[in-house]
Design an enzyme around this catalytic site. Structure first.
Site, PDB file in Angstrom:
ATOM      1  N   THR A 415      37.249  -7.859  12.424  1.00  0.00           N
ATOM      2  CA  THR A 415      36.514  -7.056  11.443  1.00  0.00           C
ATOM      3  C   THR A 415      37.126  -5.656  11.435  1.00  0.00           C
ATOM      4  O   THR A 415      37.793  -5.254  12.390  1.00  0.00           O
ATOM      5  CB  THR A 415      35.003  -6.990  11.756  1.00  0.00           C
ATOM      6  OG1 THR A 415      34.495  -8.307  11.798  1.00  0.00           O
ATOM      7  CG2 THR A 415      34.215  -6.150  10.777  1.00  0.00           C
ATOM      8  N   GLU A 454      32.797 -17.359   8.574  1.00  0.00           N
ATOM      9  CA  GLU A 454      31.586 -16.521   8.660  1.00  0.00           C
ATOM     10  C   GLU A 454      30.321 -17.317   8.937  1.00  0.00           C
ATOM     11  O   GLU A 454      29.335 -16.772   9.449  1.00  0.00           O
ATOM     12  CB  GLU A 454      31.421 -15.734   7.354  1.00  0.00           C
ATOM     13  CG  GLU A 454      30.787 -14.371   7.531  1.00  0.00           C
ATOM     14  CD  GLU A 454      31.674 -13.426   8.321  1.00  0.00           C
ATOM     15  OE1 GLU A 454      31.173 -12.876   9.307  1.00  0.00           O
ATOM     16  OE2 GLU A 454      32.858 -13.261   7.963  1.00  0.00           O
ATOM     17  N   ASP A 457      28.103 -17.258  11.963  1.00  0.00           N
ATOM     18  CA  ASP A 457      27.111 -16.185  12.166  1.00  0.00           C
ATOM     19  C   ASP A 457      25.680 -16.665  11.922  1.00  0.00           C
ATOM     20  O   ASP A 457      24.740 -15.874  12.049  1.00  0.00           O
ATOM     21  CB  ASP A 457      27.407 -14.985  11.254  1.00  0.00           C
ATOM     22  CG  ASP A 457      28.386 -14.010  11.907  1.00  0.00           C
ATOM     23  OD1 ASP A 457      28.766 -14.242  13.061  1.00  0.00           O
ATOM     24  OD2 ASP A 457      28.757 -13.019  11.255  1.00  0.00           O
ATOM     25  N   SER A 481      25.886  -8.065  11.400  1.00  0.00           N
ATOM     26  CA  SER A 481      25.559  -6.825  12.117  1.00  0.00           C
ATOM     27  C   SER A 481      26.315  -5.632  11.539  1.00  0.00           C
ATOM     28  O   SER A 481      26.215  -4.526  12.071  1.00  0.00           O
ATOM     29  CB  SER A 481      25.930  -6.950  13.591  1.00  0.00           C
ATOM     30  OG  SER A 481      25.104  -7.897  14.199  1.00  0.00           O
TER      31      SER A 481
HETATM   32  N1  GLU Z   1      30.845 -11.544  11.576  1.00  0.00           N
HETATM   33  C1  GLU Z   1      30.364 -10.330  12.175  1.00  0.00           C
HETATM   34  C2  GLU Z   1      29.243  -9.727  11.356  1.00  0.00           C
HETATM   35  O1  GLU Z   1      29.123 -10.020  10.219  1.00  0.00           O
HETATM   36  C3  GLU Z   1      31.438  -9.338  12.318  1.00  0.00           C
HETATM   37  C4  GLU Z   1      32.454  -9.796  13.261  1.00  0.00           C
HETATM   38  C5  GLU Z   1      32.903  -8.752  14.218  1.00  0.00           C
HETATM   39  O2  GLU Z   1      32.812  -7.578  13.970  1.00  0.00           O
HETATM   40  O3  GLU Z   1      33.373  -9.071  15.268  1.00  0.00           O
HETATM   41  O4  GLU Z   1      28.508  -8.904  11.839  1.00  0.00           O
END
Ligand code: GLU
Length: 605
Positions: A415, A454, A457, A481
């Protein structure tokens, strides 16, 4: 005390190295600067080429939104294991002319045919690693729709212009640095299982391209050109959409690959129906500052607001740093208890937003906080529903989660966060992702980009029929997050920031806000400060960076019952601070992830 503790943190920071150029693992030898102060617009990203693209747009008269999208599209080339058009994100935009904050949700979405039962097999869960590298975990990508909508609603340049720097970088190539090399190395075995990925990201010997070699991505250049010419329909309909669907439903696995790659169920209709959604920001206040965060389906804005509401009652100047940090960690624990219990895609879940943001609710929860000793284990959620009108049905007990969302427990994922501003005073705080490092490992053949994973998650209850606010469902967006934030005082911008790091994103942004707003740390120092993260752990342990664990603050917290485990580096922030003299300071990590790059249009010495 405050001065003493600040100097402790400063010492720790200085001990880590002050510049990314000379640090081991720096992204390039061309000495990008992690901090810059000046006027006329600014950009901070994890990568110097992305920051340069943002500056190019700003210098050509583009605005902060154009600059952010230009940076994001370059990151799709140079930081392809973190973000790109195969993924999604959340963008917070301040338009100076409107004096308003807008937020744009372009989170990946579960296909309409993706029933929850697909995540279960033989009475158990599909193994996590198998889910990561699969068609099943691919959400309908949102990035390109998000970029297009951001430019249409808030930008000043067409997508076809804004994509030009990324097309150039993809065609002409860039020098492989140690960060890119290492990220490729972590993925070698699964990349080898997909010829479309191996031929792009591995050399003829099946190894990562070496540091210093020039990496080109003609497939992605072609894709960006298709989109520059045909707009979003070129991605969400037609040959490219078909190629995405084919990749998800018939994963392009190498003959003889040992791994079983489960296919997904995405259709052309899922892509054609994808929408980026303008949502109201989560607005909260903290010690006279107004914070604008991102609403659901990311838990970032609400969890951060609740943490700070809880913390606001404690004056940092009247407490030792350790006593204040104790309250911060316990507040974060309480906030995560509610986050985990109540937050999910608002199209599917009745999210008690008003209750969670209510000061009375914060007061009730705060009263449960032990000011003298660390919680010995996870705390139960409260009942925010009782603090809003009309109060929906009381909360029933939360089913046990068999496997929490990946972002809760897989550390050091990818990210990225982009922060931009322009001369007119517009600001963008933008976090985007493809979830795991390298997403699901599958490059769409011929098009040069990785697909996201994704949908890992989502939380998975013990069996598919059990309810959970963040369980998978057709058309649902998994809870995130990501926490892009803007901070104002009396209507004047103060700070924009965000970070990667799974669910530690929320604590990283929170800790940086506390260091900046409560302890007055200069931005670059706040970004470099050692991190600690409490997310309602099942015992008295918080995750922390080694430099934090070695600090006197940590020792004082241990005396209060806290324990720490070494999580390695946490997060990778970028931020812009709006200074009282009208200049801005842009900052990226000096060290984590090889250090980032911050620039301003007109530097001041
Ligand atoms: N998939 C995570 C989220 O949407 C982010 C992944 C990450 O920052 O490692 O919060």
């Amino acid at each position: 005390m405050r001065r003493l503790l600040l100097s402790v943190s400063a010492t720790l920071w200085l001990g880590l190295g002050t510049g990314c150029a000379s640090a081991p693992g720096a992204r390039s030898s061309s000495a990008p600067s992690a901090t810059a102060t000046g006027r006329g617009g600014a950009a901070a990203t994890v990568d110097e080429r992305a920051t340069a693209a943002a500056l190019e747009l700003l210098k050509a008269g583009g605005n902060a939104v154009d600059a952010a999208v230009a940076a994001a599209s370059v990151l799709g080339v140079t930081d392809p294991y973190s973000c790109g058009i195969g993924g999604g994100g959340f963008m917070v935009v301040y338009l100076a002319q409107d004096k308003r904050v807008y937020t744009l949700d372009h989170r990946e979405t579960a296909p309409q045919a993706l029933e929850r039962s697909r995540f279960y097999e033989n009475g158990g869960l599909v193994p996590f690693d198998a889910l990561v590298t699969s068609g099943l975990s691919v959400g309908v990508p949102g990035s390109l729709m998000g970029w297009s909508e951001a430019l249409r609603l808030y930008g000043s340049r067409p997508l076809s212009d804004v994509l030009q720097p990324a097309i150039r970088v993809a065609e002409q190539g860039f020098d492989v640095d140690s960060t890119f090399f290492e990220q490729t190395r972590h993925n070698v075995s699964r990349f080898r299982d997909f010829p479309s990925t191996a031929t792009l990201y591995l050399g003829p010997d099946g190894q990562p391209w070496p540091v210093g070699s020039t990496f080109k991505n003609p497939g992605l250049a072609r894709t960006y050109r298709l989109v520059a010419q045909g707009g979003v329909p070129a991605f969400y309909r037609g040959e490219l959409a078909q190629a995405i669907v084919d990749t998800v439903t018939h994963p392009p696995v190498a003959p003889g690959a040992s791994r079983t790659v489960r296919p997904g169920v995405m259709t052309l209709d899922d892509l054609a129906r994808y929408e980026a959604l303008v949502r109201p920001p989560v607005t909260s206040s903290y010690r006279g500052y107004t914070l604008y965060g991102m609403g659901m389906p990311t838990s970032g804005g609400l969890t951060l607001a609740l943490t700070l509401n809880l913390l606001e009652a404690y004056a940092p100047t009247k407490l030792s740093r350790a006593d204040f940090l104790h309250r911060y960690l316990e507040a974060s624990r309480l906030a995560f208890a509610d986050r985990n219990a109540f937050l999910g895609d608002p199209a599917f879940v009745s999210v008690p937003e008003a209750g969670l943001l209510s000061r009375d609710y914060a007061a009730q929860r705060r009263a449960t906080l032990d000011l003298t000793y660390a919680s010995k284990g996870a705390v139960a959620p409260g009942n925010p529903f009782a603090f809003q009108e009309p109060a929906p049905a009381p909360h029933t007990s939360l089913p046990e989660v068999k496997r929490p969302a990946a972002e809760e427990w897989v550390l050091n994922k990818e990210t990225t966060h982009i922060t931009t501003s322009d001369a007119a005073g517009n600001i963008v705080s933008y976090t985007c992702t493809i979830e795991s490092e390298g997403g699901n490992g599958m490059v769409v053949p011929g098009y040069g980009f990785l697909l996201n994973n994704e949908l890992t998650d989502f939380d998975l209850p013990a069996s598919p029929e059990l309810p959970h606010p963040n369980a998978p469902a057709p058309g649902k967006r998994p809870r995130s997050s990501m926490s892009p934030v803007l901070v104002f005082k009396d209507g004047v911008p103060v700070l924009a920031l965000g970070s990667p790091g799974g669910s530690t994103i929320i604590t990283t942004v929170g800790q940086t806000l506390v260091n900046t707003l409560d302890f007055g740390m200069p931005l670059e120092q706040a970004l470099a400060a050692p991190r600690v993260s409490q997310r309602n752990s099942p015992d008295n342990t918080s995750q922390a960076e080694p430099e934090f664990i070695a600090s006197p603050e940590a020792a004082a917290l241990v005396a209060l019952g806290h324990r720490f485990t070494n999580a390695g580096p946490i997060g990778a922030l970028t931020a812009i601070r709006f200074n009282p003299d009208g200049t801005v300071t842009a900052a990226a990590e000096p060290r984590r992830r090889g250090g980032g790059s911050a620039r301003v249009v007109t530097p001041v010495k």
